[in-house]
Structures are given as C-alpha cells and as structure tokens.
Design a protein around this motif. Structure first.
Motif, PDB file in Angstrom:
ATOM      1  N   VAL A   1      47.960  53.732  28.268  1.00 18.82           N
ATOM      2  CA  VAL A   1      47.094  52.554  28.270  1.00 18.82           C
ATOM      3  C   VAL A   1      47.534  51.699  27.092  1.00 18.82           C
ATOM      4  CG1 VAL A   1      44.752  51.696  27.941  1.00 18.82           C
ATOM      5  CG2 VAL A   1      45.160  53.681  29.409  1.00 18.82           C
ATOM      6  N   VAL A   2      48.028  50.510  27.396  1.00 20.15           N
ATOM      7  CA  VAL A   2      48.667  49.646  26.399  1.00 20.15           C
ATOM      8  C   VAL A   2      47.776  48.445  26.110  1.00 20.15           C
ATOM      9  CG1 VAL A   2      50.733  48.319  25.825  1.00 20.15           C
ATOM     10  CG2 VAL A   2      50.917  50.355  27.288  1.00 20.15           C
TER      11      VAL A   2
ATOM     12  N   GLY B   1      43.624  39.286  24.228  1.00 14.69           N
ATOM     13  CA  GLY B   1      43.869  40.711  24.376  1.00 14.69           C
ATOM     14  C   GLY B   1      43.664  41.196  25.797  1.00 14.69           C
ATOM     15  N   SER B   2      44.451  42.184  26.197  1.00 15.95           N
ATOM     16  CA  SER B   2      44.318  42.787  27.518  1.00 15.95           C
ATOM     17  C   SER B   2      44.871  44.203  27.483  1.00 15.95           C
ATOM     18  CB  SER B   2      45.066  41.965  28.575  1.00 15.95           C
ATOM     19  OG  SER B   2      46.460  41.952  28.301  1.00 15.95           O
ATOM     20  N   PHE B   3      44.398  45.018  28.404  1.00 16.34           N
ATOM     21  CA  PHE B   3      44.911  46.375  28.568  1.00 16.34           C
ATOM     22  C   PHE B   3      45.685  46.455  29.883  1.00 16.34           C
ATOM     23  CE2 PHE B   3      41.312  47.154  25.749  1.00 16.34           C
ATOM     24  CZ  PHE B   3      41.793  48.128  24.885  1.00 16.34           C
ATOM     25  N   ARG B   4      46.700  47.292  29.909  1.00 12.59           N
ATOM     26  CA  ARG B   4      47.363  47.610  31.167  1.00 12.59           C
ATOM     27  C   ARG B   4      47.639  49.109  31.201  1.00 12.59           C
ATOM     28  NH1 ARG B   4      51.769  45.413  28.222  1.00 12.59           N
ATOM     29  NH2 ARG B   4      53.568  46.834  28.145  1.00 12.59           N
ATOM     30  N   VAL B   5      47.748  49.629  32.399  1.00 12.72           N
ATOM     31  CA  VAL B   5      47.990  51.057  32.597  1.00 12.72           C
ATOM     32  C   VAL B   5      49.421  51.241  33.070  1.00 12.72           C
ATOM     33  CG1 VAL B   5      47.298  53.132  33.841  1.00 12.72           C
ATOM     34  CG2 VAL B   5      45.577  51.435  33.171  1.00 12.72           C
TER      35      VAL B   5
ATOM     36  N   LYS C   1      36.483  47.356  31.618  1.00  9.83           N
ATOM     37  CA  LYS C   1      35.910  48.703  31.488  1.00  9.83           C
ATOM     38  C   LYS C   1      36.014  49.470  32.799  1.00  9.83           C
ATOM     39  CE  LYS C   1      31.927  49.953  32.484  1.00  9.83           C
ATOM     40  NZ  LYS C   1      30.472  50.050  32.725  1.00  9.83           N
ATOM     41  N   ARG C   2      35.646  48.809  33.885  1.00 11.96           N
ATOM     42  CA  ARG C   2      35.676  49.481  35.184  1.00 11.96           C
ATOM     43  C   ARG C   2      37.104  49.785  35.623  1.00 11.96           C
ATOM     44  NH1 ARG C   2      30.892  46.509  38.780  1.00 11.96           N
ATOM     45  NH2 ARG C   2      29.227  46.753  37.216  1.00 11.96           N
ATOM     46  N   GLY C   3      38.057  48.960  35.214  1.00 13.46           N
ATOM     47  CA  GLY C   3      39.444  49.215  35.572  1.00 13.46           C
ATOM     48  C   GLY C   3      40.052  50.363  34.794  1.00 13.46           C
ATOM     49  N   LEU C   4      39.637  50.522  33.540  1.00  6.85           N
ATOM     50  CA  LEU C   4      40.186  51.577  32.694  1.00  6.85           C
ATOM     51  C   LEU C   4      39.514  52.927  32.909  1.00  6.85           C
ATOM     52  CD1 LEU C   4      40.570  49.745  29.247  1.00  6.85           C
ATOM     53  CD2 LEU C   4      42.399  50.371  30.846  1.00  6.85           C
ATOM     54  N   ALA C   5      38.255  52.925  33.306  1.00  9.54           N
ATOM     55  CA  ALA C   5      37.479  54.164  33.392  1.00  9.54           C
ATOM     56  C   ALA C   5      38.132  55.243  34.257  1.00  9.54           C
ATOM     57  CB  ALA C   5      36.065  53.870  33.876  1.00  9.54           C
ATOM     58  N   PRO C   6      38.651  54.928  35.456  1.00 11.62           N
ATOM     59  CA  PRO C   6      39.237  55.998  36.269  1.00 11.62           C
ATOM     60  C   PRO C   6      40.427  56.690  35.613  1.00 11.62           C
ATOM     61  CG  PRO C   6      38.796  54.057  37.608  1.00 11.62           C
ATOM     62  CD  PRO C   6      38.613  53.649  36.176  1.00 11.62           C
ATOM     63  N   VAL C   7      41.142  55.973  34.756  1.00  5.91           N
ATOM     64  CA  VAL C   7      42.312  56.547  34.091  1.00  5.91           C
ATOM     65  C   VAL C   7      41.928  57.257  32.801  1.00  5.91           C
ATOM     66  CG1 VAL C   7      44.545  56.031  33.016  1.00  5.91           C
ATOM     67  CG2 VAL C   7      43.823  54.799  35.066  1.00  5.91           C
TER      68      VAL C   7
ATOM     69  N   HIS D   1      50.609  46.240  20.935  1.00  4.32           N
ATOM     70  CA  HIS D   1      50.297  46.677  19.574  1.00  4.32           C
ATOM     71  C   HIS D   1      49.704  48.080  19.490  1.00  4.32           C
ATOM     72  CE1 HIS D   1      51.312  42.643  18.546  1.00  4.32           C
ATOM     73  NE2 HIS D   1      50.214  42.100  19.057  1.00  4.32           N
ATOM     74  N   VAL D   2      49.055  48.525  20.564  1.00  4.14           N
ATOM     75  CA  VAL D   2      48.444  49.858  20.565  1.00  4.14           C
ATOM     76  C   VAL D   2      48.765  50.526  21.895  1.00  4.14           C
ATOM     77  CG1 VAL D   2      46.318  51.200  20.352  1.00  4.14           C
ATOM     78  CG2 VAL D   2      46.542  49.023  19.124  1.00  4.14           C
ATOM     79  N   VAL D   3      49.196  51.783  21.837  1.00  4.52           N
ATOM     80  CA  VAL D   3      49.479  52.538  23.053  1.00  4.52           C
ATOM     81  C   VAL D   3      48.741  53.873  22.978  1.00  4.52           C
ATOM     82  CG1 VAL D   3      51.224  53.539  24.563  1.00  4.52           C
ATOM     83  CG2 VAL D   3      51.773  51.491  23.215  1.00  4.52           C
ATOM     84  N   PHE D   4      47.847  54.106  23.941  1.00 10.16           N
ATOM     85  CA  PHE D   4      47.189  55.401  24.065  1.00 10.16           C
ATOM     86  C   PHE D   4      47.985  56.237  25.063  1.00 10.16           C
ATOM     87  CE2 PHE D   4      43.711  52.459  22.952  1.00 10.16           C
ATOM     88  CZ  PHE D   4      43.198  53.099  21.821  1.00 10.16           C
ATOM     89  N   HIS D   5      48.634  57.304  24.579  1.00 18.32           N
ATOM     90  CA  HIS D   5      49.387  58.209  25.441  1.00 18.32           C
ATOM     91  C   HIS D   5      48.415  59.278  25.931  1.00 18.32           C
ATOM     92  CE1 HIS D   5      53.363  56.596  24.163  1.00 18.32           C
ATOM     93  NE2 HIS D   5      52.692  56.323  23.056  1.00 18.32           N
ATOM     94  N   LEU D   6      48.177  59.301  27.238  1.00 16.92           N
ATOM     95  CA  LEU D   6      47.115  60.130  27.805  1.00 16.92           C
ATOM     96  C   LEU D   6      47.662  61.246  28.680  1.00 16.92           C
ATOM     97  CD1 LEU D   6      44.687  57.285  28.993  1.00 16.92           C
ATOM     98  CD2 LEU D   6      44.701  58.444  26.774  1.00 16.92           C
ATOM     99  N   GLU D   7      46.991  62.375  28.636  1.00 15.00           N
ATOM    100  CA  GLU D   7      47.209  63.452  29.595  1.00 15.00           C
ATOM    101  C   GLU D   7      46.042  63.429  30.574  1.00 15.00           C
ATOM    102  OE1 GLU D   7      47.407  66.989  27.298  1.00 15.00           O
ATOM    103  OE2 GLU D   7      49.322  66.486  26.355  1.00 15.00           O
TER     104      GLU D   7
END
Length: 296
Positions: free
Chosen positions: A120-121, A78-82, A11-17, A106-112
């Motif tokens: 975020v994959v 499961g894991s997320f990467r930026v 959570k803390r790693g993803l929050a800034p992005v 399996h899931v990709v969030f394309h972010l602006e």
C-alpha cells in the motif's frame, strides 16, 4: 483538498487489503511529509497486524494490534494505491490522470495478506498530507479530534444539535457550516450543495434558523436532512474527485457529474420552476456557488 466522502471512499477501498494483514515493513522514503513522522514510526508498526480501518471527519484511521492508531490525512494531493495483486489496480474510466510519478511515493506499507504480499503506497506530490501515531484510548482527546462536532453521516447529526450551536450566531450560514466544531468533516463543495438543496442562502445568518427558545426552525430541519443526504449520495457515488484526488483502487468517483450548484457559475439553476442562474461569491477566501433567486 479531499472532503469527507473522498476519505470514506479511500477507507473502503483500502479495508479489504489492509484489514487482517500483517505489516512486514513500513518504509519511509523521506523524514517528513507536512510534518515530521513520529519518532520510531516504522519500528512501532513492523510485525503488527492491522485490526481495522476507520475515519473521523477527513482523517483516515488505521487501528493496529496493541492499541496504536495511525492517523493519516491526505492533504491536497495525497492518495493511496495498492500494488502486488494479479488483477489490474486501475479499473474504471479516468476523468483526470492519477499521479504515477514514483518520486512522490513517500510511504510504503509492505503487507502480508491471506492472498500474498501486497504494498500500500502513499503518494503525495505536494506533501501537504501527514501521518501521526496515537493510542486508541487517547484519540478523543487528541488535538486533531477533541473539538470536532458530530459526523454528518447517518443519524448522528440532528437539528437540535445544530440549533444549539447556531443560536444567536451572527455568522453567515456558509461559515457556520464549515466550522468543524459544529459539524465534523463538512467542506466547501458539500456545504454549497446542501444549502442549494434546502433553498437557503449562504449569506443568511445562522441564528435566523433558530427560534427564540433555541429550537430548530423548519428550515434548519430541512438543512440537516440535506446535509446527511448529500454526504450519503457522494459516498455512494465515490466522492467528487476534484483535481488529482483518486480512489484507493486507482479509479475515480463521479459525484462531480451530479453537482447541482458547485462550479456551475452562469448556468441555469436546476431547481424545478426556478428561473435563476447560478452565481459565485467569495466567502472567507473560498468560492461559494448559489442561486440568488431560490436560495433565501
């Protein structure tokens, strides 16, 4: 399975992005993970801004503008990467290699974002993780959360609460602590560590830590403090990082180097002055590590 500190680290790693970014597209590369995705999952997210990231027990919560919340569980692998940032996305020394097989993306969030486009994959080789969508006002009554006990972080957990749950219980202490209705998010690793810190046997009956009047004994007060402390220490260190779990930025946490009892079978007990050796027993199908000499 990643435990609470690992999910907090993600959570803390993803929050800034993610926080404040707009989801340009939510790309699903398969119809399901452990469970099927909710109907119109992608459509519900596209074009909307991420308000905040949170956590409840071992669930990652992504609040979306308009009141929806993405509920994500990492399962076993499961894991997320930026992706998309100019700087390296895998800092730190690796104890175990991360999954780089894009077949499991399996899931990709394309972010602006304010810094440009990011991705975020979500990668999950075993597909035991899952994602769901709920309304924020309905979250407390959601099937995943309605029966959860308090968080073992900060001061939200106290000995009086545990005493009320443990009173007259003939359940082994280890099993009672793993019951998510008593304490949310506690897993096998940190229960073993907390019991060792408080010098309590995992086989001791939970009810023996409570007085006849329903008040916590001094041992239960010490155990409550140990639970909070071991979780706080693990979060600060970045989690345990067992097997193929990784942090959101690709690096690994190193609390596993501080394990005092977990996975230390046949090694000397680290309690000062103790002459015991760490043993392993099986409770409820799970390995329990403890010192029979100083844990009573």
């Amino acid at each position: 399975m990643p435990e609470l500190p690992e999910v907090e680290t993600v959570k803390r790693g993803l929050a800034p992005v993610m926080e404040g970014s707009r989801i340009r597209r939510a790309e699903l590369r398969r119809p399901d993970l452990r469970f099927p995705f909710p109907p119109a999952f992608s459509e519900a997210l596209e074009g909307r801004r991420v308000v905040s990231l949170g956590r409840r027990a071992k669930y990652l919560l992504i609040d979306i503008e308009g009141g929806d919340v993405v509920i994500a569980h990492l399962g076993m692998s499961g894991s997320f990467r930026v992706e998309g940032a100019p700087e390296a996305q895998t800092p730190g020394d690796f104890h175990m290699p991360r999954s780089k097989d894009t077949r499991h993306d399996h899931v990709v969030f394309h972010l602006e974002t304010a810094e440009g486009e990011r991705r975020v994959v979500y990668n999950d080789p075993r597909r035991f993780g899952f994602m769901d969508l709920a309304r924020r006002e309905d979250l407390a009554a959601h099937a995943f959360f309605r029966d959860l006990g308090p968080e073992p972080t900060g001061n939200t957990l106290d000995a009086d609460h545990i005493a009320a749950r443990f009173r007259n219980r003939q359940t082994p202490l280890k099993a009672a602590l793993l019951d998510q209705k008593n304490i949310a998010g506690l897993g096998n690793i940190y229960v073993c560590e907390a019991l060792w810190r408080s010098h309590l046997s995992p086989e001791r009956l939970a009810g023996t830590l409570v007085t006849a009047a329903g008040k916590p004994k001094k041992e239960l007060v010490a155990l409550t403090a140990s639970i909070r402390e071991v979780i706080a220490d693990a979060i600060e260190a970045g989690g345990s990082t067992l097997r193929d779990h990784i942090r959101a930025d690709g690096s690994l946490g190193y609390f596993q180097h501080s394990f005092s009892v977990y996975d230390r079978e046949k090694e000397p007990c680290r309690t000062p002055g103790c002459t015991g050796t760490i043993g392993r027993i099986v409770q409820g199908g799970r390995s329990t590590f403890h010192c029979a000499v100083c844990q009573k």
